[in-house]
Write an enzyme that holds these catalytic residues in place. Structure first.
Site, PDB file in Angstrom:
ATOM      1  N   LYS A  15       6.616  13.309  37.552  1.00  0.00           N
ATOM      2  CA  LYS A  15       7.449  13.072  36.363  1.00  0.00           C
ATOM      3  C   LYS A  15       7.938  14.403  35.768  1.00  0.00           C
ATOM      4  O   LYS A  15       9.119  14.572  35.492  1.00  0.00           O
ATOM      5  CB  LYS A  15       6.648  12.286  35.300  1.00  0.00           C
ATOM      6  CG  LYS A  15       6.111  10.952  35.800  1.00  0.00           C
ATOM      7  CD  LYS A  15       5.377  10.186  34.715  1.00  0.00           C
ATOM      8  CE  LYS A  15       4.092  10.832  34.228  1.00  0.00           C
ATOM      9  NZ  LYS A  15       3.013  10.899  35.253  1.00  0.00           N
ATOM     10  N   ARG A  89       3.079   4.730  27.262  1.00  0.00           N
ATOM     11  CA  ARG A  89       1.975   4.529  28.211  1.00  0.00           C
ATOM     12  C   ARG A  89       1.167   3.288  27.890  1.00  0.00           C
ATOM     13  O   ARG A  89       0.199   2.987  28.587  1.00  0.00           O
ATOM     14  CB  ARG A  89       1.039   5.732  28.119  1.00  0.00           C
ATOM     15  CG  ARG A  89       1.206   6.739  29.231  1.00  0.00           C
ATOM     16  CD  ARG A  89       0.386   7.939  28.845  1.00  0.00           C
ATOM     17  NE  ARG A  89      -0.139   8.627  29.965  1.00  0.00           N
ATOM     18  CZ  ARG A  89       0.306   9.818  30.353  1.00  0.00           C
ATOM     19  NH1 ARG A  89       1.317  10.388  29.750  1.00  0.00           N
ATOM     20  NH2 ARG A  89      -0.276  10.420  31.351  1.00  0.00           N
ATOM     21  N   ARG A 128      -1.993  21.537  41.843  1.00  0.00           N
ATOM     22  CA  ARG A 128      -0.956  21.911  40.871  1.00  0.00           C
ATOM     23  C   ARG A 128      -1.322  23.147  40.044  1.00  0.00           C
ATOM     24  O   ARG A 128      -2.461  23.333  39.645  1.00  0.00           O
ATOM     25  CB  ARG A 128      -0.729  20.749  39.898  1.00  0.00           C
ATOM     26  CG  ARG A 128       0.155  21.174  38.735  1.00  0.00           C
ATOM     27  CD  ARG A 128       0.499  20.121  37.755  1.00  0.00           C
ATOM     28  NE  ARG A 128      -0.584  19.235  37.428  1.00  0.00           N
ATOM     29  CZ  ARG A 128      -0.395  18.021  36.930  1.00  0.00           C
ATOM     30  NH1 ARG A 128       0.823  17.572  36.734  1.00  0.00           N
ATOM     31  NH2 ARG A 128      -1.413  17.262  36.652  1.00  0.00           N
ATOM     32  N   ARG A 162      -4.649  23.027  34.854  1.00  0.00           N
ATOM     33  CA  ARG A 162      -5.027  22.216  33.684  1.00  0.00           C
ATOM     34  C   ARG A 162      -6.493  21.812  33.740  1.00  0.00           C
ATOM     35  O   ARG A 162      -6.999  21.476  34.816  1.00  0.00           O
ATOM     36  CB  ARG A 162      -4.146  20.953  33.642  1.00  0.00           C
ATOM     37  CG  ARG A 162      -2.817  21.221  32.992  1.00  0.00           C
ATOM     38  CD  ARG A 162      -1.833  20.107  33.097  1.00  0.00           C
ATOM     39  NE  ARG A 162      -2.356  18.755  32.982  1.00  0.00           N
ATOM     40  CZ  ARG A 162      -1.593  17.683  33.079  1.00  0.00           C
ATOM     41  NH1 ARG A 162      -0.294  17.801  33.296  1.00  0.00           N
ATOM     42  NH2 ARG A 162      -2.103  16.479  32.971  1.00  0.00           N
ATOM     43  N   ARG A 173      -8.080   9.127  34.563  1.00  0.00           N
ATOM     44  CA  ARG A 173      -6.636   9.050  34.277  1.00  0.00           C
ATOM     45  C   ARG A 173      -5.993   7.933  35.096  1.00  0.00           C
ATOM     46  O   ARG A 173      -5.134   7.199  34.587  1.00  0.00           O
ATOM     47  CB  ARG A 173      -5.961  10.395  34.589  1.00  0.00           C
ATOM     48  CG  ARG A 173      -6.235  11.432  33.523  1.00  0.00           C
ATOM     49  CD  ARG A 173      -6.034  12.861  34.015  1.00  0.00           C
ATOM     50  NE  ARG A 173      -4.664  13.176  34.354  1.00  0.00           N
ATOM     51  CZ  ARG A 173      -4.313  14.255  35.066  1.00  0.00           C
ATOM     52  NH1 ARG A 173      -5.237  15.091  35.512  1.00  0.00           N
ATOM     53  NH2 ARG A 173      -3.057  14.482  35.313  1.00  0.00           N
TER      54      ARG A 173
HETATM   55  P1  AP5 Z   1       4.056  16.803  38.283  1.00  0.00           P
HETATM   56  O1  AP5 Z   1       5.537  16.816  38.226  1.00  0.00           O
HETATM   57  O2  AP5 Z   1       3.303  17.786  37.464  1.00  0.00           O
HETATM   58  O3  AP5 Z   1       3.517  15.312  38.047  1.00  0.00           O
HETATM   59  P2  AP5 Z   1       3.415  14.452  36.699  1.00  0.00           P
HETATM   60  O4  AP5 Z   1       3.777  13.051  37.052  1.00  0.00           O
HETATM   61  O5  AP5 Z   1       4.187  15.116  35.607  1.00  0.00           O
HETATM   62  O6  AP5 Z   1       1.862  14.557  36.501  1.00  0.00           O
HETATM   63  P3  AP5 Z   1       0.953  14.761  35.204  1.00  0.00           P
HETATM   64  O7  AP5 Z   1      -0.428  14.978  35.710  1.00  0.00           O
HETATM   65  O8  AP5 Z   1       1.529  15.813  34.294  1.00  0.00           O
HETATM   66  O9  AP5 Z   1       1.074  13.389  34.570  1.00  0.00           O
HETATM   67  P4  AP5 Z   1       0.085  12.812  33.593  1.00  0.00           P
HETATM   68  O10 AP5 Z   1       0.856  11.595  33.220  1.00  0.00           O
HETATM   69  O11 AP5 Z   1      -1.294  12.601  34.048  1.00  0.00           O
HETATM   70  O12 AP5 Z   1      -0.086  13.986  32.523  1.00  0.00           O
HETATM   71  P5  AP5 Z   1       0.488  14.225  31.071  1.00  0.00           P
HETATM   72  O13 AP5 Z   1       0.648  15.666  30.875  1.00  0.00           O
HETATM   73  O14 AP5 Z   1       1.617  13.316  30.783  1.00  0.00           O
HETATM   74  O15 AP5 Z   1       3.647  16.958  39.842  1.00  0.00           O
HETATM   75  C1  AP5 Z   1       2.278  17.057  40.225  1.00  0.00           C
HETATM   76  C2  AP5 Z   1       2.167  18.052  41.408  1.00  0.00           C
HETATM   77  O16 AP5 Z   1       2.809  17.487  42.542  1.00  0.00           O
HETATM   78  C3  AP5 Z   1       2.840  19.408  41.148  1.00  0.00           C
HETATM   79  O17 AP5 Z   1       2.066  20.422  41.717  1.00  0.00           O
HETATM   80  C4  AP5 Z   1       4.211  19.290  41.856  1.00  0.00           C
HETATM   81  O18 AP5 Z   1       4.670  20.544  42.346  1.00  0.00           O
HETATM   82  C5  AP5 Z   1       3.873  18.330  43.006  1.00  0.00           C
HETATM   83  N1  AP5 Z   1       4.989  17.434  43.341  1.00  0.00           N
HETATM   84  C6  AP5 Z   1       5.817  16.796  42.486  1.00  0.00           C
HETATM   85  N2  AP5 Z   1       6.696  16.032  43.154  1.00  0.00           N
HETATM   86  C7  AP5 Z   1       6.394  16.165  44.478  1.00  0.00           C
HETATM   87  C8  AP5 Z   1       6.946  15.608  45.677  1.00  0.00           C
HETATM   88  N3  AP5 Z   1       7.969  14.744  45.655  1.00  0.00           N
HETATM   89  N4  AP5 Z   1       6.376  15.954  46.867  1.00  0.00           N
HETATM   90  C9  AP5 Z   1       5.325  16.830  46.924  1.00  0.00           C
HETATM   91  N5  AP5 Z   1       4.775  17.409  45.813  1.00  0.00           N
HETATM   92  C10 AP5 Z   1       5.305  17.074  44.607  1.00  0.00           C
HETATM   93  O19 AP5 Z   1      -0.730  13.686  30.172  1.00  0.00           O
HETATM   94  C11 AP5 Z   1      -1.960  14.387  30.115  1.00  0.00           C
HETATM   95  C12 AP5 Z   1      -2.885  13.692  29.123  1.00  0.00           C
HETATM   96  O20 AP5 Z   1      -2.283  13.674  27.802  1.00  0.00           O
HETATM   97  C13 AP5 Z   1      -3.196  12.212  29.419  1.00  0.00           C
HETATM   98  O21 AP5 Z   1      -4.251  12.062  30.339  1.00  0.00           O
HETATM   99  C14 AP5 Z   1      -3.561  11.709  28.003  1.00  0.00           C
HETATM  100  O22 AP5 Z   1      -4.847  12.122  27.642  1.00  0.00           O
HETATM  101  C15 AP5 Z   1      -2.564  12.442  27.120  1.00  0.00           C
HETATM  102  N6  AP5 Z   1      -1.305  11.700  26.943  1.00  0.00           N
HETATM  103  C16 AP5 Z   1      -0.059  12.105  27.353  1.00  0.00           C
HETATM  104  N7  AP5 Z   1       0.866  11.202  27.000  1.00  0.00           N
HETATM  105  C17 AP5 Z   1       0.201  10.196  26.359  1.00  0.00           C
HETATM  106  C18 AP5 Z   1       0.630   8.964  25.788  1.00  0.00           C
HETATM  107  N8  AP5 Z   1       1.916   8.580  25.805  1.00  0.00           N
HETATM  108  N9  AP5 Z   1      -0.313   8.179  25.222  1.00  0.00           N
HETATM  109  C19 AP5 Z   1      -1.618   8.546  25.182  1.00  0.00           C
HETATM  110  N10 AP5 Z   1      -2.090   9.700  25.714  1.00  0.00           N
HETATM  111  C20 AP5 Z   1      -1.177  10.518  26.298  1.00  0.00           C
END
Ligand code: AP5
Length: 227
Positions: A15, A89, A128, A162, A173
């Site tokens: 994402k 979410r 990552r 992270r 997660r």
């Molecule tokens: P990346 O693009 O970083 O993936 P992502 O989907 O953004 O993953 P996240 O781990 O950031 O998502 P998340 O939803 O768990 O975390 P968030 O920060 O939102 O890609 C991942 C890796 O793969 C990278 O190394 C990239 O280079 C590689 N890659 C990407 N695309 C690829 C491809 N096509 N092929 C090969 N490699 C690829 O949330 C973190 C925490 O915050 C949550 O756990 C929760 O505690 C809290 N939180 C956030 N939002 C909310 C909400 N709305 N409600 C409640 N709690 C929340």
């Protein structure tokens, strides 16, 4: 005309990677609740400390906190439109977003569901790292920096992993995703704006599929589930 897009998918689906491209290519504003919460935790406030504990366990932060963060950003204006990255979410968050969109006379144009299997997610998350200065996202195997230890985009050497990118937190997660977030797939399917995309393809190919989905050229009719 402003376009508002939701990126929906499990942790590590890509994402953030794709959201950054959409910012660059379409001038949209990225609203990542993960980034906002990481900013809140680094503020050192009591709320920030509570948020940090929840995030490090891999659980979801309360709806009240994240809806408050998103509300502030939407009310501040929208330019070419928003990319909602990691929000909503939960169903209450989706309802709150609908209400906010209605209040501002706007709408969600497309919900991109990024489909990636669980095994690939573990590889992606465990490899990552991100630039602490500009937020560029890298991966040990699939997208390393050109010069080891230096960000390709801004030249910073502040590359970080992270605290929630470990096996235990990732399991939680994923569980949170399946229990609380995956019902949104059905929710947006029923609203008719769900666009599934193969998130397992290479980054460039995913970007192309997303562009087609956003511009309404997807091969399958809007919202149709393929498997
Ligand atoms: P990346 O693009 O970083 O993936 P992502 O989907 O953004 O993953 P996240 O781990 O950031 O998502 P998340 O939803 O768990 O975390 P968030 O920060 O939102 O890609 C991942 C890796 O793969 C990278 O190394 C990239 O280079 C590689 N890659 C990407 N695309 C690829 C491809 N096509 N092929 C090969 N490699 C690829 O949330 C973190 C925490 O915050 C949550 O756990 C929760 O505690 C809290 N939180 C956030 N939002 C909310 C909400 N709305 N409600 C409640 N709690 C929340």
């Amino acid at each position: 005309m402003a376009v508002n897009i939701i990126l929906l998918g499990p942790p590590g689906a890509g994402k953030g990677t794709q959201a950054r491209r959409l910012v660059e290519e379409r001038g949209l504003v990225q609203l990542s609740t993960g980034d906002m919460l990481r900013e809140a935790r680094s503020s050192g406030t009591e709320m920030g400390q509570r948020v940090a504990e929840v995030m490090d366990r891999g659980q979801l932060v309360t709806d009240e906190i994240v809806i408050g963060l998103i509300r502030e950003k939407i009310e501040a204006g929208q330019g070419e439109g928003f990319i909602f990255d990691g929000f909503p979410r939960t169903l209450p968050q989706a309802d709150a977003l609908d209400a906010l969109m209605a209040e501002t006379g706007s709408q969600i144009d497309a919900v991109i569901e990024m489909r990636v299997d669980d095994e690939a997610l573990v590889d992606r998350v465990s490899g990552r790292y991100t630039c602490g200065n500009c937020g560029e996202v890298y991966h040990d195997k699939t997208r390393p920096t050109k010069v080891e230890g230096t960000c390709d985009v801004c030249g910073s050497t502040d590359l970080r992993r992270r605290p929630d990118d470990n096996e235990d937190a990732l399991k939680t997660r994923l569980l949170e995703y399946y229990k609380k977030t995956s019902p949104l797939i059905g929710y947006y399917y029923c609203k008719g704006n769900l666009r599934p995309v193969d998130g397992l393809a290479e980054i460039e190919a995913v970007a192309e599929a997303m562009a087609a989905a956003i511009d309404g050229e997807a091969a399958s009719p809007a919202g149709q589930r393929t498997a």
